[in-house]
Scaffold this motif. Structure first.
Motif, PDB file in Angstrom:
ATOM      1  N   VAL A 192       0.924  -1.123  -0.025  1.00  0.00           N
ATOM      2  CA  VAL A 192      -0.125   0.248  -0.196  1.00  0.00           C
ATOM      3  C   VAL A 192       0.875   1.210   0.077  1.00  0.00           C
ATOM      4  O   VAL A 192       0.786   2.134  -0.782  1.00  0.00           O
ATOM      5  N   TRP A 238       2.346   2.234  -3.244  1.00  0.00           N
ATOM      6  CA  TRP A 238       1.501   2.953  -4.176  1.00  0.00           C
ATOM      7  C   TRP A 238       1.234   4.480  -3.656  1.00  0.00           C
ATOM      8  O   TRP A 238       1.102   5.362  -4.681  1.00  0.00           O
ATOM      9  N   PHE A 239       1.220   4.347  -2.398  1.00  0.00           N
ATOM     10  CA  PHE A 239       0.651   5.893  -1.746  1.00  0.00           C
ATOM     11  C   PHE A 239       1.670   6.915  -1.851  1.00  0.00           C
ATOM     12  O   PHE A 239       1.166   7.961  -2.206  1.00  0.00           O
ATOM     13  N   ALA A 294      -3.671   2.572  -3.870  1.00  0.00           N
ATOM     14  CA  ALA A 294      -3.384   2.115  -2.598  1.00  0.00           C
ATOM     15  C   ALA A 294      -4.861   2.154  -1.865  1.00  0.00           C
ATOM     16  O   ALA A 294      -5.050   1.205  -1.187  1.00  0.00           O
TER      17      ALA A 294
END
Length: 913
Positions: A393, A396-397, A408
């Motif tokens: 996560v 991507w974030f 995310a």
């Protein structure tokens, strides 16, 4: 008296006693217990001749228990000790025959015949085996030329005749289903030719090749491994990823069969079909799984190929049973492929460069993640899972602009729908929740969709609900009132529904103002019926109803709206399987088939006194209202929708979803007059798989629904053909001690009906080990359960094995039946005296035993003959007649009493022909 017993003889006596005990158990039909007795005797016995006899007896038990490999091994040990032991030779020949080693079976039988030339049974067995050998030889030689011919037709580029090709393909598949045919294809270079068919890239030829390979791999580990080497994992996973849906599905089926064959080999040492080679298949298994994981993120793979790969992983990776201790495959998949599975789960539809997925892909990814997480055994393994999810996560974030934030958030949604612990952990990462809330107000529809869905999934988990109620409700209301787009409004509505139904079925805990629930439900029904809106969005309307139907007013309005019900059933039958759970939840609410907690009256008084909150039931949730709702659902076609939902071989049909469907079925068959309609629309057929797998509660509810149907309708009509035999196991499961009294009672009543139909059904009931349980309930305090068990035993007594049980040494079965024939309860007397009438007619030795079991036998029989009930008199007369015919000493005892006078009076009674 005080002299010590020599050690050897003391041990010998014990082994001898155990052997006798084993013989008695074998005679009584309890083959598993007999096997245990012989095995214990073997551990105490050193003398070779004795051991040989015990091995021979064990072989007989294994034959009865259908474990032919062990039967062959034990018989061989007896033959090693004495080569002229015809019983052991005969038993070994039977085992070899079942294992498909006919030539060896023949030579054992020939030896039997030469040792006992006059034995008719041996001669007959040899003749039968000889003719089946000839048949096999004939088919083999015929198969040879057939197989070559079929491949020629299929691989000939000049062959234009499509019908001819189709017939050849069909024949090839049929031949491969038989062991001899499969071996033939395999031996005659078939795998190479099948690979050529796969490489033609023509759908019909590929299907023929895949379906033929299924026959070759089924249950045969060494062939599967050879085929895997020849075809190669990359080719198989490429076929799985093709655009043609049927081909992809056939490849999925083949891979499933291959996995089963390889896993079988990992779990047990293989004997029987392929004694010669024991190979290590774990490497091949992992290689196959590795290619499936790579297929998930392969851009060229088709969307349904991706779905099929996920479904396969769900079926083959996690442990099937809790008693399997090895979860190494799941750990390996998490290590190698968790991020690849999350790639599918985090796909944002329509975004640039996203993987092609179907409406079911993300749901399947959630289910797979959930199963992997549930398969972990300790905190360290779970921590590792959390870290991998968090890293994914964050990757991507952080630093991927808006597109990355969307990915995310989509990952968070995927985890919340699957392993929610992992979902909650990533929700708490810095900035995630704020992003969700700010994106909910985005101007882009696609972005807003992702955020609103994430908010809804988060609202489901109580841990976050209070935070979301504080921040989310006003935001969702804003979106619901002001958004231009139905797709967004409908999702915002579901979020409001979820937050509003926090009181569950408790009527007084509603968070919304009066009447707003009804308004929301009306809007949901309107969207549900509007076919101009896409199915994916209409699915959310059902999600809304799943929450709103906690309210009884909403249930009442929903069942009045026939169009809405039918629209929901149509969605349940559609391709999009993610709607199943919401449909099932809505139906559970409408039929009130959730668990009702009855509050303790004393606690209620205390709660009132302490001014605490007391759960209230809505007046429209009373029984009459529920009955009416059930009728309306039946009229609208709920059964065919449920049957269609059960048929779907889909990850969305989770065990908890199956349980909901079972609950609804049980509510639908509550009233006897509705059961015919449920069966006619396919309900009986759908209940069988529900009763055989799923949660324990779900299986029990489905079994109870089957029992209700079996009790009031003709079982042969309700479950035609072979299906009736599949009903036995679920019904027997209702007899287990942890089931409720009502479930025991209904199980017994249903089995009584089946036991009265045919000997084959009685044999099936015996095989499921129901008889000891039925006997146990004959001692039950509750008179209805006691009666049902006695009636069931009455029908079971038509079986020879059950009749033998009544004569077993040290058993009180017969005594109980005689005493019950003298009880006050007339129905119990009728069942018990009926059993005696049947036993004395079918098994005359029982007649001699009756006077020995109780001193009251004569007065009980006389009381039957003097009863005001004609039925009881008739049963008594039959018993006396059978006993008189059976043995002179019994007849003398009967005639020496007042029996003769009683019979003379009854014989003259003109009113009772």
């Amino acid at each position: 008296p005080g002299a010590p017993v020599p050690a050897g003889s003391r041990r010998q006596v014990t082994a001898g006693q155990l052997r006798e005990q084993g013989n008695a158990l074998f005679q009584a039909g309890d083959h598993a217990a007999a096997l245990a007795a012989y095995t214990r005797a073997l551990s105490l016995c050193d003398a070779a001749p004795e051991r040989a006899v015990l091995h021979r007896n064990r072989a007989a038990c294994y034959l009865k228990l259908e474990d032919y490999a062990k039967a062959e091994a034990d018989a061989s040990k007896a033959i090693e000790a004495d080569g002229r032991d015809v019983k052991a030779l005969f038993r070994r020949s039977q085992a070899l025959q079942q294992l498909g080693r006919l030539d060896q079976a023949v030579s054992d039988l020939q030896r039997c015949v030469s040792l006992e030339p006059r034995n008719k049974a041996f001669q007959e067995a040899l003749r039968a085996l000889g003719s089946s050998m000839q048949e096999k030889m004939k088919t083999m030689s015929c198969t040879d030329s057939k197989v070559e011919q079929m491949f020629q037709i299929l691989l000939d580029p000049k062959e234009e005749d499509a019908d001819k090709k189709q017939k050849a393909a069909q024949n090839l598949i049929v031949v491969a289903r038989e062991e001899a045919g499969a071996e033939k294809i395999f031996q005659s270079d078939g795998v190479r030719l099948l690979t050529q068919l796969l490489d033609t890239a023509k759908a019909d030829l590929m299907l023929a090749a895949l379906r033929t390979l299924v026959g070759l791999c089924s249950g045969h580990r060494s062939r599967t491994m050879a085929i895997l080497v020849e075809l190669g994992s990359p080719r198989l996973s490429a076929v799985l990823g093709v655009e043609h849906e049927q081909v992809s599905l056939a490849a999925c089926n083949l891979l499933h069969v291959m996995f089963d064959s390889l896993k079988e080999g990992m779990q047990k040492e293989f004997r029987g079909k392929e004694d010669a080679v024991v190979l290590d298949s774990s490497k091949d298994l992992k290689l196959l799984i590795k290619h499936l994981l790579e297929l998930l993120v392969l851009e060229g793979a088709s969307a349904h190929g991706r779905d099929n790969a996920l479904n396969l992983l769900i079926k083959v990776v996690p442990r099937k049973l809790p008693k399997e201790t090895n979860n190494s495959l799941s750990l390996w998949v998490i290590d190698q492929g968790l991020k690849k599975i999350l790639e599918v789960g985090s796909t944002v539809c329509g975004a640039a460069g996203s993987l092609p997925v179907t409406e079911n892909s993300r749901m399947s990814a959630s289910v797979l993640l959930s199963k992997l997480y549930d398969d972990l055994k300790c905190d360290a393994e779970r921590e590792n899972f959390h870290h991998l999810c968090e890293d994914y996560v964050k990757s991507w974030f952080e630093g991927h602009e808006l597109a990355g934030k969307l990915r995310a958030i989509q990952t968070v949604s995927c985890l919340l729908q699957g392993p929610s612990d992992a979902g909650n952990r990533v929700l708490e990462l810095e900035g995630i929740m704020d992003s969700v809330l700010s994106l909910c107000a985005s101007v882009s529809e696609a972005h807003q969709l992702v955020a609103v869905e994430a908010l809804i999934h988060a609202a489901d988990k109580a841990k976050r609900a209070s935070f979301i109620t504080a921040n989310g409700v006003s935001l969702l209301k804003e979106i619901y009132k002001h958004s231009e787009r139905d797709s967004i409004r409908i999702r915002a509505l579901v979020g409001l529904c979820k937050l509003g139904s926090a009181g569950g079925t408790d009527f007084s805990m509603k968070q919304f103002a009066e009447g707003s629930t009804m308004k929301l439900a009306k809007q949901c029904r309107k969207w549900l019926c509007n076919e101009a809106i896409d199915a994916g969005t209409r699915r959310w309307a059902v999600e809304g109803l799943a929450y709103l139907t906690f309210d009884a007013d909403v249930k009442e309005e929903f069942v009045e709206d026939k169009a809405a019900m039918q629209a929901m059933f149509q969605l349940a039958k559609s391709e999009d399987r993610s709607v199943l759970y919401a449909v099932a939840s809505t139906l559970v609410n409408c039929t009130n088939s959730y668990d009702h907690e009855e509050p303790d009256p004393q606690m209620l008084e205390l709660a009132k006194y302490a001014k605490q909150h007391i759960p209230e039931q809505h007046p429209k949730d009373k029984t009459d209202f529920v009955k009416r709702r059930v009728r309306k659902l039946l009229t609208a076609g709920v059964v065919s929708a449920l049957a269609c939902m059960v048929k779907s071989e889909n990850p969305a049909l989770t065990n908890s979803c199956r349980e909901l469907i079972s609950r609804v079925f049980l509510a639908l068959v509550e009233e006897a007059e509705d059961r015919g309609a449920v069966v006619a629309q396919g309900g009986g057929k759908a209940l069988i798989p529900l009763s055989l797998e799923g949660t324990e509660v779900g299986q029990t509810k489905a079994a109870q629904a089957l029992a209700k149907i079996t009790i009031t309708s003709n079982p042969e009509m309700a479950f035609p053909g072979e299906r009736i035999y599949e009903v036995v196991r679920p019904l027997v499961s209702l007899l287990h001690l942890q089931r409720t009294g009502l479930e025991n009672f209904e199980g017994l009543m249903a089995l009584t009906n089946l036991a009265g139909i045919s000997e084959r059904l009685r044999q099936k009931i015996l095989k499921e080990k129901a008889v000891p349980m039925i006997e146990g309930y004959m001692f039950e305090e509750h008179e209805l359960i006691r009666l049902a068990a006695t009636e069931c035993m009455c029908n079971m007594a038509m079986s020879k094995e059950v009749q033998e049980l009544f004569l077993a040494e040290g058993s009180d079965r017969l005594k109980l039946m005689v005493l019950y024939s003298g009880e006050e309860d007339e129905k119990l007397r009728r069942a018990a005296s009926g059993t005696l009438a049947m036993l004395t007619a079918l098994h005359p030795p029982i007649c001699k035993r009756i006077p020995q079991v109780t001193v009251h036998w004569l007065e009980i029989l006389q009381a039957l003959l003097l009863s005001p009930s004609t039925e009881l008199q008739h049963r008594g007369a039959v018993v006396v007649m059978n006993m008189t015919a059976a043995a002179r000493e019994v007849a003398e005892q009967l005639m020496a009493s007042e029996m003769l006078e009683i019979l003379s009076v009854l014989a003259k009674d003109k009113d009772k022909p």
